[in-house]
Scaffold this active site. Sequence first.
Site, PDB file in Angstrom:
ATOM      1  N   CYS A 180      -5.374   6.145   8.217  1.00  0.00           N
ATOM      2  CA  CYS A 180      -4.725   5.221   7.284  1.00  0.00           C
ATOM      3  C   CYS A 180      -3.711   4.415   8.096  1.00  0.00           C
ATOM      4  O   CYS A 180      -2.723   4.987   8.578  1.00  0.00           O
ATOM      5  CB  CYS A 180      -4.029   6.001   6.158  1.00  0.00           C
ATOM      6  SG  CYS A 180      -3.118   4.939   5.029  1.00  0.00           S
ATOM      7  N   GLU A 206     -10.592  -0.289  -1.490  1.00  0.00           N
ATOM      8  CA  GLU A 206     -10.533   0.932  -0.693  1.00  0.00           C
ATOM      9  C   GLU A 206     -11.354   2.073  -1.308  1.00  0.00           C
ATOM     10  O   GLU A 206     -11.298   2.320  -2.524  1.00  0.00           O
ATOM     11  CB  GLU A 206      -9.084   1.408  -0.533  1.00  0.00           C
ATOM     12  CG  GLU A 206      -8.278   0.598   0.451  1.00  0.00           C
ATOM     13  CD  GLU A 206      -7.050   1.358   0.926  1.00  0.00           C
ATOM     14  OE1 GLU A 206      -7.097   2.609   0.991  1.00  0.00           O
ATOM     15  OE2 GLU A 206      -6.041   0.708   1.232  1.00  0.00           O
ATOM     16  N   GLY A 221      -8.380  -1.509   7.352  1.00  0.00           N
ATOM     17  CA  GLY A 221      -9.246  -2.619   6.914  1.00  0.00           C
ATOM     18  C   GLY A 221      -8.959  -3.892   7.682  1.00  0.00           C
ATOM     19  O   GLY A 221      -9.876  -4.633   8.054  1.00  0.00           O
ATOM     20  N   ASN A 240       0.917  -1.169   0.000  1.00  0.00           N
ATOM     21  CA  ASN A 240       0.000   0.000   0.000  1.00  0.00           C
ATOM     22  C   ASN A 240       0.941   1.199   0.000  1.00  0.00           C
ATOM     23  O   ASN A 240       1.702   1.371   0.968  1.00  0.00           O
ATOM     24  CB  ASN A 240      -0.854  -0.079   1.261  1.00  0.00           C
ATOM     25  CG  ASN A 240      -1.849   1.045   1.426  1.00  0.00           C
ATOM     26  OD1 ASN A 240      -2.288   1.278   2.549  1.00  0.00           O
ATOM     27  ND2 ASN A 240      -2.243   1.732   0.386  1.00  0.00           N
ATOM     28  N   HIS A 247     -15.680   1.160   7.381  1.00  0.00           N
ATOM     29  CA  HIS A 247     -15.373  -0.150   6.779  1.00  0.00           C
ATOM     30  C   HIS A 247     -16.599  -1.048   6.813  1.00  0.00           C
ATOM     31  O   HIS A 247     -17.333  -1.069   7.809  1.00  0.00           O
ATOM     32  CB  HIS A 247     -14.240  -0.831   7.555  1.00  0.00           C
ATOM     33  CG  HIS A 247     -12.901  -0.194   7.325  1.00  0.00           C
ATOM     34  ND1 HIS A 247     -12.053  -0.590   6.312  1.00  0.00           N
ATOM     35  CD2 HIS A 247     -12.292   0.844   7.946  1.00  0.00           C
ATOM     36  CE1 HIS A 247     -10.964   0.169   6.341  1.00  0.00           C
ATOM     37  NE2 HIS A 247     -11.074   1.053   7.316  1.00  0.00           N
ATOM     38  N   CYS A 276      -4.452  -2.971   3.475  1.00  0.00           N
ATOM     39  CA  CYS A 276      -5.205  -1.870   4.091  1.00  0.00           C
ATOM     40  C   CYS A 276      -5.136  -2.075   5.601  1.00  0.00           C
ATOM     41  O   CYS A 276      -5.710  -3.035   6.122  1.00  0.00           O
ATOM     42  CB  CYS A 276      -6.650  -1.877   3.607  1.00  0.00           C
ATOM     43  SG  CYS A 276      -7.654  -0.554   4.311  1.00  0.00           S
TER      44      CYS A 276
HETATM   45  N1  LIG Z   1      -9.023   4.447   1.554  1.00  0.00           N
HETATM   46  C1  LIG Z   1      -9.179   4.710   3.001  1.00  0.00           C
HETATM   47  C2  LIG Z   1      -7.950   5.485   3.561  1.00  0.00           C
HETATM   48  C3  LIG Z   1      -6.658   4.662   3.527  1.00  0.00           C
HETATM   49  C4  LIG Z   1      -6.748   3.415   4.350  1.00  0.00           C
HETATM   50  C5  LIG Z   1      -5.680   2.351   4.106  1.00  0.00           C
HETATM   51  N2  LIG Z   1      -4.708   2.607   3.073  1.00  0.00           N
HETATM   52  C6  LIG Z   1      -5.034   1.899   5.411  1.00  0.00           C
HETATM   53  O1  LIG Z   1      -3.891   1.440   5.409  1.00  0.00           O
HETATM   54  O2  LIG Z   1      -5.747   1.975   6.450  1.00  0.00           O
HETATM   55  C7  LIG Z   1     -10.461   5.539   3.213  1.00  0.00           C
HETATM   56  O3  LIG Z   1     -10.923   6.171   2.257  1.00  0.00           O
HETATM   57  O4  LIG Z   1     -10.958   5.526   4.354  1.00  0.00           O
END
Ligand SMILES: N[C@H](CCC[C@H](N)C(=O)O)C(=O)O
Length: 277
Positions: free
Chosen positions: A76, A211, A223, A13, A162, A220
């Site tokens: 994130c 995502e 996630g 990521n 999520h 993620c």
């Molecule tokens: N796309 C996610 C943000 C990045 C999350 C992900 N890259 C991680 O490592 O938690 C959102 O719109 O809430």
Amino acid sequence: MLLKFTKMHGLGNDFMVIDAITQRAPKLRTQDIRKLADRHFGIGFDQLLIVEPPQHADMDFRYRIFNADGSEVENCGNGARCFARFVVDKKLTHKQQIHVETQGGPLVLQLTSEGLVSVDMGAPRLLPSEIPFVAPAPAKEYLVEEAGKNYPLGVVSMGNPHAVLCVDSVADAPVAQVGALLTQHARFPQGVNVGFMECVSRQEIRLRVFERGVGETLACGTGACAAVVSGQVRGLLDSQVRVHLPGGSLEIQWAGEGHPVIMTGPAVRVFEGQIFL
Ligand SMILES: N[C@H](CCC[C@H](N)C(=O)O)C(=O)O
């Protein structure tokens, strides 16, 4: 102007990280971020991370996060680990335990003796209003209807929203199709990240995530936290779980309601760069 940045990743990521403390960072518009995120016309990344001075005295830094589509988001997880590696390697702090404010709430980052980063991600939020998610009452699982099909979803916020769908096999999961269908579903007013979770045992899962604002990523962090929380709430998982994502594995611990989720994993610097804006 010439902007210095560092390219990093957490299990694939990937991030563009900008130090807005020792250099004057420009005001980036949505279209600027989208162009920088483009893997042909720009640098290419899943998220842009901006390192700023804190707004509150008890914090060490502020950390802003933008998806590849230019949307600013609350949290994130993989980015938090890269953030810790960045501020220590750049000598922006000499602390080993770093307090960071994000839009999604405070984080505590800790470098481990094995060169990993452990992050206190705060307590998960499960009430529909905290996600936000449209539902009459909280539940372990919600049936969300889309295109004539009902999807049984766990719904969790780690500061960002999520939805977690259990599948028999992540390898066969329709991530692109169902992820695209659900990520902007009307019952998620601010959109949602969609996780596809295969329970291997009570201490091990496989996970793929579509995502919000990006599409499927190799990993993620939030996630992985949300999947373990939802798996525990559904009675499927224990308190310490190894999460296998396409880009690698994370250790996630959650001792239950009222406790923080602890995520531990790697953070890698790939290269330093400069770009003309
Ligand atoms: N796309 C996610 C943000 C990045 C999350 C992900 N890259 C991680 O490592 O938690 C959102 O719109 O809430």
